[in-house]
Design an enzyme around this catalytic site. Structure first.
Site, short mmCIF file in Angstrom:
data_model
loop_
_atom_site.label_atom_id
_atom_site.label_comp_id
_atom_site.label_asym_id
_atom_site.label_seq_id
_atom_site.Cartn_x
_atom_site.Cartn_y
_atom_site.Cartn_z
CG ASP A 81 -1.85 1.17 1.20
OD1 ASP A 81 -2.58 1.20 0.69
OD2 ASP A 81 -1.08 1.82 1.80
CB SER A 82 -0.10 4.39 -0.89
OG SER A 82 -0.79 4.92 -0.21
CE1 TYR B 51 2.61 6.07 -3.24
CE2 TYR B 51 1.60 4.30 -4.94
CZ TYR B 51 2.97 4.90 -3.88
OH TYR B 51 4.12 3.91 -3.85
N GLY B 52 -3.19 9.33 -3.84
CA GLY B 52 -4.52 9.31 -4.37
C GLY B 52 -4.75 10.49 -5.26
CB CYS C 30 -2.90 0.32 -2.28
SG CYS C 30 -3.15 2.31 -2.85
CG ASN C 31 -9.44 0.72 -3.15
OD1 ASN C 31 -10.57 0.47 -3.33
ND2 ASN C 31 -8.89 0.58 -1.50
CB THR C 32 -4.67 5.53 -5.29
OG1 THR C 32 -5.70 5.39 -4.62
CG2 THR C 32 -4.05 5.91 -6.16
CD GLU D 103 -0.42 7.12 5.43
OE1 GLU D 103 0.77 7.24 6.37
OE2 GLU D 103 -0.89 6.43 5.51
CB CYS E 273 -9.85 4.42 0.35
SG CYS E 273 -8.04 5.05 0.93
CB THR E 274 -7.22 -0.22 1.93
OG1 THR E 274 -5.38 0.60 1.51
CG2 THR E 274 -7.47 -1.23 0.43
CG HIS E 275 -5.24 5.85 4.23
ND1 HIS E 275 -5.12 4.34 3.16
CD2 HIS E 275 -3.76 5.40 4.96
CE1 HIS E 275 -3.88 4.74 3.07
NE2 HIS E 275 -2.93 5.29 3.60
N1 DGL Z 1 -4.70 3.34 1.23
C1 DGL Z 1 -4.77 3.36 -0.91
C2 DGL Z 1 -6.34 2.81 -1.12
O1 DGL Z 1 -6.95 2.41 -1.05
C3 DGL Z 1 -4.39 5.10 -1.49
C4 DGL Z 1 -4.26 6.22 -0.49
C5 DGL Z 1 -3.46 6.90 -0.92
O2 DGL Z 1 -2.27 6.83 -1.11
O3 DGL Z 1 -4.07 7.98 -0.98
O4 DGL Z 1 -6.76 3.93 -1.86
#
Ligand code: DGL
Length: 287
Positions: free
Chosen positions: A23-24, A55-56, A86-88, A171, A205-207
């Protein structure tokens, strides 16, 4: 791309090793936790690119470049299989890695993402087929969820809302602080005002599972909220049933190692909140 160099990087075909989860930042820990709970026998390596998160808001090219670097690092650690937790990265890099990189550079390895398995489950959970997606700007702009859900459940109405503040809140370890309430409520209100018939919301988003309590607080109670960890784990288990040649290559000592591109101390402090356990972590460079 210099293909010969890459082949030299991963010289042992069909090797056995741990599952890599990338993940990012910290978000993929929610995916790792789901997978480990379901398949604790396997070995895992987690890699968070915390130095370059989020990364978004980054472009397709940059997310591809960073994600490929991370995948190569996990391959160099011996992972036969990498999950983009990570979805992004799944939205912006997975397809290119699967189609343009793996066949020529690491044909015996696999990289899987989190969007398709989530799309598969959401159509089964929604009654109205009005589905909301909360995600990073990159994931929403990619329209990956709309495309995947529409393919599987034609006629579904998919409405997205980018939540640019949510990843920085997580984060920076602010996810249970009062300041988070404003941004959580704001994004949910915006999503539901676009389509009041939404009955199911994907946390794309996994966060975001870290904000689950606040998300539930500001969502009507009849709306189903879908964090991904459990469903990604079920989907991976199913993948292993269909691909015994891959599951037999995953080593089984029940270990998990953590790597970050940022400081070990920061990662350990935050990861403890995600995982509720004390972990050992190493810093690594992936550029
Ligand atoms: N956790 C990530 C996701 O699922 C990315 C968050 C990011 O880096 O912006 O999209």
């Amino acid at each position: 791309m210099d293909m010969s160099t890459d082949i030299k990087d991963f010289p042992i075909p069909n090797l056995a090793g741990p599952i890599g989860v990338f993940d990012s930042g910290f978000g993929g820990l929610t995916i790792l936790e789901g997978i480990r709970n379901r398949m604790p026998q396997f070995d895992y390596i987690y890699l968070g690119d915390n130095a370059r998160t989020p990364y978004g808001t980054r472009s397709f090219d940059v997310v591809y470049e960073f994600t490929l670097q991370a995948v190569k690092k996990l391959f160099s650690f011996g992972c036969p299989l990498v999950i983009l937790g990570c979805n992004t990265a799944s939205a912006k890099a997975l397809r290119s890695i699967q189609q343009n990189y793996l066949p020529f550079n690491a044909p015996d390895r696999r990289v899987l993402g989190v969007i398709r398995p989530t799309a598969e489950i959401v159509g089964k959970l929604s009654n109205t087929k009005h589905i909301g997606v909360l995600a990073t700007e990159g994931t929403i702009r990619s329209e990956s969820y709309s495309i995947e859900i529409e393919k599987l459940y034609p006629g579904s109405i998919i409405t997205g809302q980018a939540c640019p503040m949510w990843v920085p809140i997580v984060e920076n370890n602010e996810f249970d602080k009062p300041g988070a309430d404003y941004f959580v409520k704001d994004s949910i209100d915006k999503l539901l005002s676009k389509d009041p018939q939404i009955d199911t919301i994907i946390l794309g988003c996994t966060h975001y599972p870290l904000l689950l309590e606040k998300i539930k607080k500001y969502c009507p109670s009849n709306i189903k909220i879908i964090p991904q960890g459990k469903y990604i784990a079920e989907s991976l288990e199913d993948y292993f049933v269909r691909h015994p040649e891959m599951s037999s290559r995953i080593t089984q000592n029940g270990t998990c190692k953590y790597f970050t591109t940022e400081s070990r101390t920061k990662f350990r402090e935050c990861a403890n909140l995600f995982l509720k356990e004390d972990i050992q972590v190493e810093r690594v460079t992936i550029n």
